[in-house]
Design a protein around this motif. Structure first.
Motif, PDB file in Angstrom:
ATOM      1  N   PRO A 152     102.728 110.495  47.090  1.00 48.42           N
ATOM      2  CA  PRO A 152     101.265 110.460  47.060  1.00 48.42           C
ATOM      3  C   PRO A 152     100.658 111.843  47.300  1.00 48.42           C
ATOM      4  CG  PRO A 152     102.113 108.577  48.270  1.00 48.42           C
ATOM      5  CD  PRO A 152     103.292 109.481  47.997  1.00 48.42           C
ATOM      6  N   ALA A 153      99.590 112.143  46.565  1.00 50.47           N
ATOM      7  CA  ALA A 153      98.826 113.392  46.653  1.00 50.47           C
ATOM      8  C   ALA A 153      99.647 114.615  46.241  1.00 50.47           C
ATOM      9  CB  ALA A 153      98.201 113.572  48.028  1.00 50.47           C
ATOM     10  N   HIS A 154     100.587 114.437  45.342  1.00 50.98           N
ATOM     11  CA  HIS A 154     101.411 115.523  44.791  1.00 50.98           C
ATOM     12  C   HIS A 154     100.499 116.414  43.943  1.00 50.98           C
ATOM     13  CE1 HIS A 154     105.178 116.405  42.063  1.00 50.98           C
ATOM     14  NE2 HIS A 154     104.434 117.492  42.205  1.00 50.98           N
ATOM     15  N   LEU A 155     100.303 117.660  44.411  1.00 51.35           N
ATOM     16  CA  LEU A 155      99.408 118.597  43.741  1.00 51.35           C
ATOM     17  C   LEU A 155     100.179 119.613  42.906  1.00 51.35           C
ATOM     18  CD1 LEU A 155      96.886 119.538  46.588  1.00 51.35           C
ATOM     19  CD2 LEU A 155      96.528 117.940  44.695  1.00 51.35           C
ATOM     20  N   LEU A 191      95.457 119.033  52.148  1.00 54.17           N
ATOM     21  CA  LEU A 191      96.332 117.856  52.144  1.00 54.17           C
ATOM     22  C   LEU A 191      96.452 117.264  53.543  1.00 54.17           C
ATOM     23  CD1 LEU A 191      99.130 119.109  49.742  1.00 54.17           C
ATOM     24  CD2 LEU A 191      97.760 117.040  49.401  1.00 54.17           C
ATOM     25  N   ARG A 192      96.698 118.113  54.510  1.00 50.12           N
ATOM     26  CA  ARG A 192      96.872 117.612  55.882  1.00 50.12           C
ATOM     27  C   ARG A 192      95.586 117.027  56.435  1.00 50.12           C
ATOM     28  NH1 ARG A 192     100.909 122.273  56.366  1.00 50.12           N
ATOM     29  NH2 ARG A 192     102.871 121.112  56.441  1.00 50.12           N
ATOM     30  N   ARG A 193      94.469 117.653  56.119  1.00 47.65           N
ATOM     31  CA  ARG A 193      93.174 117.125  56.582  1.00 47.65           C
ATOM     32  C   ARG A 193      92.924 115.735  55.995  1.00 47.65           C
ATOM     33  NH1 ARG A 193      88.198 120.204  58.262  1.00 47.65           N
ATOM     34  NH2 ARG A 193      89.815 121.742  58.441  1.00 47.65           N
ATOM     35  N   ALA A 194      93.406 115.517  54.778  1.00 44.18           N
ATOM     36  CA  ALA A 194      93.238 114.216  54.120  1.00 44.18           C
ATOM     37  C   ALA A 194      94.304 113.207  54.552  1.00 44.18           C
ATOM     38  CB  ALA A 194      93.268 114.396  52.599  1.00 44.18           C
ATOM     39  N   ILE A 211     104.212 119.015  47.391  1.00 42.95           N
ATOM     40  CA  ILE A 211     104.633 117.621  47.494  1.00 42.95           C
ATOM     41  C   ILE A 211     104.611 117.207  48.957  1.00 42.95           C
ATOM     42  CG2 ILE A 211     106.432 115.949  46.951  1.00 42.95           C
ATOM     43  CD1 ILE A 211     107.496 118.099  44.906  1.00 42.95           C
ATOM     44  N   PRO A 212     103.586 116.438  49.361  1.00 43.57           N
ATOM     45  CA  PRO A 212     103.525 115.982  50.759  1.00 43.57           C
ATOM     46  C   PRO A 212     104.710 115.075  51.067  1.00 43.57           C
ATOM     47  CG  PRO A 212     101.423 115.677  49.659  1.00 43.57           C
ATOM     48  CD  PRO A 212     102.432 116.000  48.594  1.00 43.57           C
TER      49      PRO A 212
END
Length: 148
Positions: free
Chosen positions: A35-38, A71-74, A103-104
């Motif tokens: 999830p949330a792979h930027l 990413l971490r804030r989200a 990649i989180p």
């Protein structure tokens, strides 16, 4: 016809764009490993990292660090984020245009990651995936606004 990332940068192909400036576009990977792979995509067409302009190379890591904070804030990747460059076809680069993956990761997510590596390009559940990407983009945009 130019590559898909050039077309996205030119606005000819839609994408889930989180951020853009004169050197880069940051977007959600449409075949995410987690999830949330930027993807941090260079605006200039350069297949390899060493072919990027010095200006782009200088701006890459500061932007990657900023996107890690977003990413971490989200709520993504609080315990880890892979920064990955597949530099060339032998390195599994599917689009010959420089891009950096963020990649989180979460503790104990390796089994799910490995399954996704093997199945990511299969056309299963594409509508559900598009809905998920839209939700993630909304969360990340809110976190980006808080970052500013």
């Amino acid at each position: 016809m130019d590559c898909v990332f050039c077309a996205i940068a030119a606005g000819r192909v839609p994408a889930h764009v989180l951020y853009e400036d004169d050197r880069f576009i940051v977007l959600l990977d449409i075949y995410p490993l987690r999830p949330a792979h930027l993807l941090v995509v260079a605006r200039e067409h350069a297949p390899f990292l060493h072919q990027l302009s010095e200006d782009a190379q200088a701006g890459l890591m500061p932007l990657a660090e900023r996107m890690q904070r977003v990413l971490r804030r989200a709520g993504y990747g609080r315990v880890g984020i892979n920064l990955l460059v597949n530099d060339g076809p032998a390195a599994n680069q599917h689009v010959p245009h420089f891009h950096l993956h963020l990649i989180p990761r979460e503790l104990s997510d390796l089994p799910a990651l490995l399954v996704r590596v093997l199945t990511r390009f299969l056309p299963l559940g594409r509508r559900r995936m598009q809905d998920r990407l839209s939700r993630e983009l909304h969360q990340l945009r809110e976190a980006l606004m808080e970052e500013n």
